[in-house]
Design a protein around this motif. Structure first.
Motif, PDB file in Angstrom:
ATOM      1  N   GLU A 108       0.846  -1.190   0.000  1.00  0.00           N
ATOM      2  CA  GLU A 108       0.000   0.000   0.000  1.00  0.00           C
ATOM      3  C   GLU A 108       0.885   1.244   0.000  1.00  0.00           C
ATOM      4  N   LEU A 109       0.566   2.195  -0.889  1.00  0.00           N
ATOM      5  CA  LEU A 109       1.390   3.385  -1.066  1.00  0.00           C
ATOM      6  C   LEU A 109       0.603   4.652  -0.767  1.00  0.00           C
ATOM      7  N   GLY A 110       1.332   5.677  -0.356  1.00  0.00           N
ATOM      8  CA  GLY A 110       0.736   6.978  -0.122  1.00  0.00           C
ATOM      9  C   GLY A 110       1.728   8.065  -0.473  1.00  0.00           C
ATOM     10  N   PRO A 111       1.287   9.324  -0.469  1.00  0.00           N
ATOM     11  CA  PRO A 111       2.203  10.429  -0.808  1.00  0.00           C
ATOM     12  C   PRO A 111       3.281  10.593   0.250  1.00  0.00           C
ATOM     13  N   LEU A 112       4.415  11.137  -0.155  1.00  0.00           N
ATOM     14  CA  LEU A 112       5.458  11.467   0.801  1.00  0.00           C
ATOM     15  C   LEU A 112       4.942  12.515   1.788  1.00  0.00           C
ATOM     16  N   ASP A 113       5.494  12.520   2.967  1.00  0.00           N
ATOM     17  CA  ASP A 113       5.031  13.430   4.016  1.00  0.00           C
ATOM     18  C   ASP A 113       5.028  14.878   3.529  1.00  0.00           C
ATOM     19  N   GLY A 114       3.884  15.531   3.696  1.00  0.00           N
ATOM     20  CA  GLY A 114       3.773  16.933   3.350  1.00  0.00           C
ATOM     21  C   GLY A 114       3.569  17.223   1.884  1.00  0.00           C
ATOM     22  N   GLN A 115       3.446  16.202   1.077  1.00  0.00           N
ATOM     23  CA  GLN A 115       3.282  16.413  -0.360  1.00  0.00           C
ATOM     24  C   GLN A 115       1.900  15.972  -0.811  1.00  0.00           C
ATOM     25  N   ALA A 116       1.450  16.544  -1.915  1.00  0.00           N
ATOM     26  CA  ALA A 116       0.173  16.158  -2.496  1.00  0.00           C
ATOM     27  C   ALA A 116       0.299  14.779  -3.144  1.00  0.00           C
ATOM     28  N   PRO A 117      -0.789  14.033  -3.197  1.00  0.00           N
ATOM     29  CA  PRO A 117      -0.725  12.722  -3.851  1.00  0.00           C
ATOM     30  C   PRO A 117      -0.241  12.859  -5.290  1.00  0.00           C
ATOM     31  N   PRO A 118       0.761  12.084  -5.694  1.00  0.00           N
ATOM     32  CA  PRO A 118       1.239  12.181  -7.078  1.00  0.00           C
ATOM     33  C   PRO A 118       0.218  11.613  -8.053  1.00  0.00           C
ATOM     34  N   VAL A 119       0.255  12.103  -9.267  1.00  0.00           N
ATOM     35  CA  VAL A 119      -0.610  11.582 -10.329  1.00  0.00           C
ATOM     36  C   VAL A 119       0.241  10.664 -11.194  1.00  0.00           C
ATOM     37  N   PRO A 120       0.026   9.354 -11.111  1.00  0.00           N
ATOM     38  CA  PRO A 120       0.894   8.422 -11.843  1.00  0.00           C
ATOM     39  C   PRO A 120       0.625   8.466 -13.338  1.00  0.00           C
ATOM     40  N   PRO A 121       1.596   8.058 -14.135  1.00  0.00           N
ATOM     41  CA  PRO A 121       1.351   7.943 -15.575  1.00  0.00           C
ATOM     42  C   PRO A 121       0.340   6.832 -15.835  1.00  0.00           C
ATOM     43  N   PRO A 122      -0.265   6.795 -17.007  1.00  0.00           N
ATOM     44  CA  PRO A 122      -1.316   5.806 -17.272  1.00  0.00           C
ATOM     45  C   PRO A 122      -0.816   4.368 -17.324  1.00  0.00           C
ATOM     46  N   HIS A 123       0.482   4.171 -17.593  1.00  0.00           N
ATOM     47  CA  HIS A 123       1.019   2.811 -17.719  1.00  0.00           C
ATOM     48  C   HIS A 123       2.220   2.668 -16.782  1.00  0.00           C
ATOM     49  N   THR A 124       2.078   1.821 -15.759  1.00  0.00           N
ATOM     50  CA  THR A 124       3.125   1.730 -14.747  1.00  0.00           C
ATOM     51  C   THR A 124       3.719   0.330 -14.613  1.00  0.00           C
ATOM     52  N   GLY A 125       3.328  -0.598 -15.478  1.00  0.00           N
ATOM     53  CA  GLY A 125       3.850  -1.957 -15.383  1.00  0.00           C
ATOM     54  C   GLY A 125       5.372  -2.031 -15.414  1.00  0.00           C
ATOM     55  N   PRO A 126       6.037  -1.454 -16.431  1.00  0.00           N
ATOM     56  CA  PRO A 126       7.506  -1.497 -16.460  1.00  0.00           C
ATOM     57  C   PRO A 126       8.147  -0.789 -15.270  1.00  0.00           C
ATOM     58  N   ALA A 127       7.545   0.315 -14.805  1.00  0.00           N
ATOM     59  CA  ALA A 127       8.115   1.052 -13.679  1.00  0.00           C
ATOM     60  C   ALA A 127       8.022   0.244 -12.388  1.00  0.00           C
ATOM     61  N   ILE A 128       6.921  -0.487 -12.190  1.00  0.00           N
ATOM     62  CA  ILE A 128       6.805  -1.336 -11.001  1.00  0.00           C
ATOM     63  C   ILE A 128       7.813  -2.481 -11.077  1.00  0.00           C
ATOM     64  N   ASN A 129       8.001  -3.042 -12.260  1.00  0.00           N
ATOM     65  CA  ASN A 129       8.996  -4.103 -12.419  1.00  0.00           C
ATOM     66  C   ASN A 129      10.388  -3.581 -12.070  1.00  0.00           C
ATOM     67  N   ALA A 130      10.716  -2.377 -12.538  1.00  0.00           N
ATOM     68  CA  ALA A 130      12.020  -1.781 -12.239  1.00  0.00           C
ATOM     69  C   ALA A 130      12.154  -1.505 -10.739  1.00  0.00           C
ATOM     70  N   ALA A 131      11.069  -1.019 -10.110  1.00  0.00           N
ATOM     71  CA  ALA A 131      11.108  -0.727  -8.678  1.00  0.00           C
ATOM     72  C   ALA A 131      11.284  -2.007  -7.868  1.00  0.00           C
ATOM     73  N   PHE A 132      10.618  -3.072  -8.285  1.00  0.00           N
ATOM     74  CA  PHE A 132      10.722  -4.347  -7.574  1.00  0.00           C
ATOM     75  C   PHE A 132      12.137  -4.922  -7.664  1.00  0.00           C
ATOM     76  N   LEU A 133      12.688  -4.973  -8.867  1.00  0.00           N
ATOM     77  CA  LEU A 133      14.051  -5.489  -9.020  1.00  0.00           C
ATOM     78  C   LEU A 133      15.050  -4.590  -8.303  1.00  0.00           C
ATOM     79  N   GLY A 134      14.793  -3.277  -8.314  1.00  0.00           N
ATOM     80  CA  GLY A 134      15.653  -2.355  -7.585  1.00  0.00           C
ATOM     81  C   GLY A 134      15.581  -2.569  -6.080  1.00  0.00           C
ATOM     82  N   ALA A 135      14.391  -2.920  -5.583  1.00  0.00           N
ATOM     83  CA  ALA A 135      14.249  -3.202  -4.155  1.00  0.00           C
ATOM     84  C   ALA A 135      15.075  -4.415  -3.747  1.00  0.00           C
ATOM     85  N   LEU A 136      15.121  -5.410  -4.613  1.00  0.00           N
ATOM     86  CA  LEU A 136      15.955  -6.582  -4.333  1.00  0.00           C
ATOM     87  C   LEU A 136      17.428  -6.196  -4.263  1.00  0.00           C
TER      88      LEU A 136
END
Length: 269
Positions: free
Chosen positions: A4-32
């Motif tokens: 579950e995700l939320g905005p960074l402290d003190g910031q407005a909720p970001p508006v994500p791009p319409p297609h986030t599949g590759p970005a989530i894959n990159a974030a997941f592999l980066g987390a590893l």
């Protein structure tokens, strides 16, 4: 694993791009990699299909693609190979912030569900009808030896269950399904209802969009009298497995995320 995700402290909720599949894959592999699992990150990235993990793009409380109107934002990770679960969970647990394309999020909560393959089999019943809600586009891509590469967006019964069976046998050789289940998949399953539309999906940044189907689809045995109780139970185990494995191709880049539904419920509706 539901992140579950939320905005960074003190910031407005970001508006994500319409297609986030590759970005989530990159974030997941980066987390590893960030958790010291460089070898595992490279292994999963370079692994030939079927991949040992699936991911969703950013989804909201309606199980739809997250956008400016979304109240809650999340992504989901499923691990299909038992010996990798602990290492992946350890890395995801360490996440504090996640970058998705140009948007930064704070990790607000992490929910986990663990269900073993034996538990899937024990919960399975000798059903004859299965319904999936397809939340992210599903498609099957032709192979290089099948001419020009093409997209097949309709989730044919044989393709869906054959692919689930293939992944089950790759990742769970010690929990076999009934020997006659393949015969039932190839010779008896059919689509008996669907409400599907096609929609676009991004596989790689900068590449043309592909397309797949979303909506609901139901499958049934055309003649259940020819299918043993054991084979029908194995088909039900595969349908339950779809919650984690997804259906179709490119499930590691956000495609084919499905929710198995009760056929009785959908008929009443």
């Amino acid at each position: 694993m539901v992140v579950e995700l939320g905005p960074l402290d003190g910031q407005a909720p970001p508006v994500p791009p319409p297609h986030t599949g590759p970005a989530i894959n990159a974030a997941f592999l980066g987390a590893l990699r960030g958790a010291g699992e460089d070898e595992l990150s490279s292994f999963l990235h370079e692994m030939k299909p079927p991949k040992a993990y699936t991911l969703t793009p950013l989804l909201d409380e309606r199980n739809r693609r997250a956008d400016a109107s979304s109240k809650r934002v999340r992504f989901e990770v499923a691990v299909l190979q038992d010996e990798l679960v602990g290492r992946v969970l350890g890395a995801v647990t360490k996440l504090d912030e996640v970058r998705v394309a140009r948007c930064w999020y704070r990790v607000e909560a992490l929910g986990t569900t663990v269900e073993t393959y034996r538990e899937l089999c024990e919960a399975a019943r000798p059903e004859t009808h299965w319904v999936f809600k397809i939340c992210t586009p599903v498609a099957f891509f032709t192979a290089r030896d099948e001419g020009v590469r093409r997209v097949r967006p309709f989730p044919e019964a044989e393709w869906v269950f054959s692919d689930l069976y293939r992944r089950w046998t790759v990742f769970v050789p010690d929990v076999p399904l009934d020997a006659s289940v393949q015969e039932a998949i190839v010779g008896n399953l059919e689509v008996d209802e669907h409400r599907l539309t096609t929609t676009a999906h991004l596989l790689k940044a900068g590449a043309p969009l592909t397309h797949g189907s979303v909506g609901t689809v139901g499958y049934r045995l055309a003649d259940s009298r020819r299918v043993s109780t054991e084979a029908r139970t194995s088909l039900d185990a595969l349908a339950r497995f779809a919650l984690y494995a997804g259906i179709g191709d490119r499930t590691n880049i956000g495609m084919g995320h499905v929710l198995p539904l009760s056929p009785r419920t959908t008929r009443r509706r």
